[in-house]
Design a protein around this motif. Structure first.
Motif, mmCIF file in Angstrom:
data_model
loop_
_atom_site.group_PDB
_atom_site.id
_atom_site.type_symbol
_atom_site.label_atom_id
_atom_site.label_comp_id
_atom_site.label_asym_id
_atom_site.label_seq_id
_atom_site.Cartn_x
_atom_site.Cartn_y
_atom_site.Cartn_z
ATOM 1 N N PRO A 74 -49.543 -51.162 98.445
ATOM 2 C CA PRO A 74 -50.023 -49.780 98.368
ATOM 3 C C PRO A 74 -50.425 -49.253 99.732
ATOM 4 C CG PRO A 74 -51.715 -51.296 97.620
ATOM 5 C CD PRO A 74 -50.468 -52.126 97.831
ATOM 6 N N ASP A 75 -50.360 -47.949 99.896
ATOM 7 C CA ASP A 75 -50.803 -47.349 101.155
ATOM 8 C C ASP A 75 -52.309 -47.487 101.318
ATOM 9 O OD1 ASP A 75 -48.235 -46.000 102.100
ATOM 10 O OD2 ASP A 75 -48.417 -45.251 100.044
ATOM 11 N N LEU A 76 -52.998 -47.513 100.184
ATOM 12 C CA LEU A 76 -54.452 -47.632 100.209
ATOM 13 C C LEU A 76 -54.878 -48.448 98.990
ATOM 14 C CD1 LEU A 76 -56.899 -46.535 101.893
ATOM 15 C CD2 LEU A 76 -57.127 -44.761 100.151
ATOM 16 N N ALA A 77 -55.789 -49.393 99.200
ATOM 17 C CA ALA A 77 -56.306 -50.213 98.107
ATOM 18 C C ALA A 77 -57.806 -50.003 98.006
ATOM 19 C CB ALA A 77 -55.991 -51.690 98.338
ATOM 20 N N VAL A 78 -58.254 -49.678 96.820
ATOM 21 C CA VAL A 78 -59.676 -49.424 96.582
ATOM 22 C C VAL A 78 -60.159 -50.384 95.496
ATOM 23 C CG1 VAL A 78 -61.413 -47.738 95.897
ATOM 24 C CG2 VAL A 78 -59.395 -46.994 97.181
ATOM 25 N N ARG A 79 -61.193 -51.129 95.804
ATOM 26 C CA ARG A 79 -61.809 -52.040 94.834
ATOM 27 C C ARG A 79 -63.259 -51.610 94.666
ATOM 28 N NH1 ARG A 79 -60.800 -56.995 92.636
ATOM 29 N NH2 ARG A 79 -58.858 -57.102 93.837
ATOM 30 N N SER A 80 -63.656 -51.383 93.424
ATOM 31 C CA SER A 80 -64.976 -50.821 93.199
ATOM 32 C C SER A 80 -65.453 -51.129 91.792
ATOM 33 C CB SER A 80 -64.938 -49.300 93.425
ATOM 34 O OG SER A 80 -66.185 -48.713 93.125
#
Length: 216
Positions: A74-80
Motif C-alpha cells: 500500500p502507499d500508506l499503512a495505518v495501524r490503530s
C-alpha cells in the motif's frame, strides 16, 4: 467448518462503508474534487481492537473499500485502535480536546506526503449536511429540519456526557463499586514502596546471614 458470521458480513459492511463515505464526499464538492489528485493511491487500514483490516483506494473522485491485497504494497499503512481512528475525525477531535479524553494509538508508515495530504483533506472536510434535507423538503422546511436534528444531536451528546460523568461519580464516590483512578494510583504507589522495602530488607537479611556464616 461453517463460516464465521462475522466473516460473512464483512463484504456487506465494506460495501456499506464505501456507500456511506462516498455519500459524505458528495456533500462536500471541494474535497471530492481534491481527492481526484490522489487517483490510484491506496491505504491499508488495520484495526487492533476490534481486529479488522481493510483497504481504501481512490478511484477518481470516489473511494473504494475492500479487503487488503497482500500482493501489493500500500502507499500508506495505518495501524490503530478504533478510538484512534475516531479521534482523527474533525468533529470528534474537537470534542476530545475539550474534555481532555485520551486519544487511541495510531501508527502510520509509508508515503509521508500522502499522509500529509490526507490529513489536510480531512481537516478541510466541511460537508453541507443541510443539502439532503433541502433536496427532499425544500429550502425552508429542509433547513429547519436539519437545524432541529443538529440541535437534538448536540443535546443528546451533552446528555450522554452528563450521564456518563454522573454514573462514574456514583460508582466511585457513593456505591464504591469501582475505585477512583486517583485512589488506584495511590494504592499502586504504596504497593511499590512496600515492594522496595521488602527487597531492601531481604538484601539486608542476606548480608547478615553471609556475615554470620563467615564468623562461624
Amino acid at each position: 467448518m461453517p463460516a464465521s458470521p462475522f466473516k460473512m458480513i464483512k463484504p456487506l459492511a465494506g460495501r456499506a462503508l464505501e456507500v456511506a463515505l462516498n455519500r459524505a464526499l458528495a456533500l462536500d464538492p471541494d474535497t471530492r474534487t481534491a481527492l481526484a489528485s490522489l487517483d490510484g493511491q491506496c491505504i491499508a487500514l488495520t484495526l487492533e481492537s476490534p481486529s479488522l483490516a481493510m483497504q481504501i483506494g481512490v478511484a477518481g473522485e470516489r473511494l473504494t473499500v475492500g479487503p487488503v491485497d497482500t500482493s501489493l504494497e500500500p502507499d500508506l499503512a495505518v495501524r490503530s485502535t478504533l478510538g484512534g481512528v475516531l479521534a482523527q475525525l474533525p468533529f470528534l477531535a474537537n470534542a476530545r480536546r475539550g474534555n481532555n479524553a485520551p486519544a487511541g494509538r495510531v501508527k502510520v508508515s509509508g508515503d509521508a506526503e500522502l499522509a500529509r495530504r490526507l490529513q489536510q483533506l480531512a481537516s478541510r472536510f466541511d460537508p453541507d449536511w443541510q443539502q439532503p434535507f433541502v433536496k427532499a423538503f425544500g429550502e425552508i422546511l429542509g433547513v429547519q429540519i436539519a437545524q432541529t436534528l443538529r440541535a437534538a444531536l448536540l443535546q443528546a451528546r451533552r446528555s450522554a456526557k452528563d450521564l456518563a460523568e454522573t454514573a462514574a461519580e456514583y460508582v466511585t464516590e457513593e456505591s464504591r463499586d469501582v475505585v477512583a483512578r486517583a485512589e488506584l494510583d495511590a494504592f499502586h504507589d504504596d504497593v511499590d514502596v512496600i515492594r522496595d522495602d521488602v527487597e531492601r530488607m531481604a538484601a539486608r537479611i542476606a548480608r547478615l546471614r553471609q556475615r554470620a556464616g563467615g564468623a562461624a
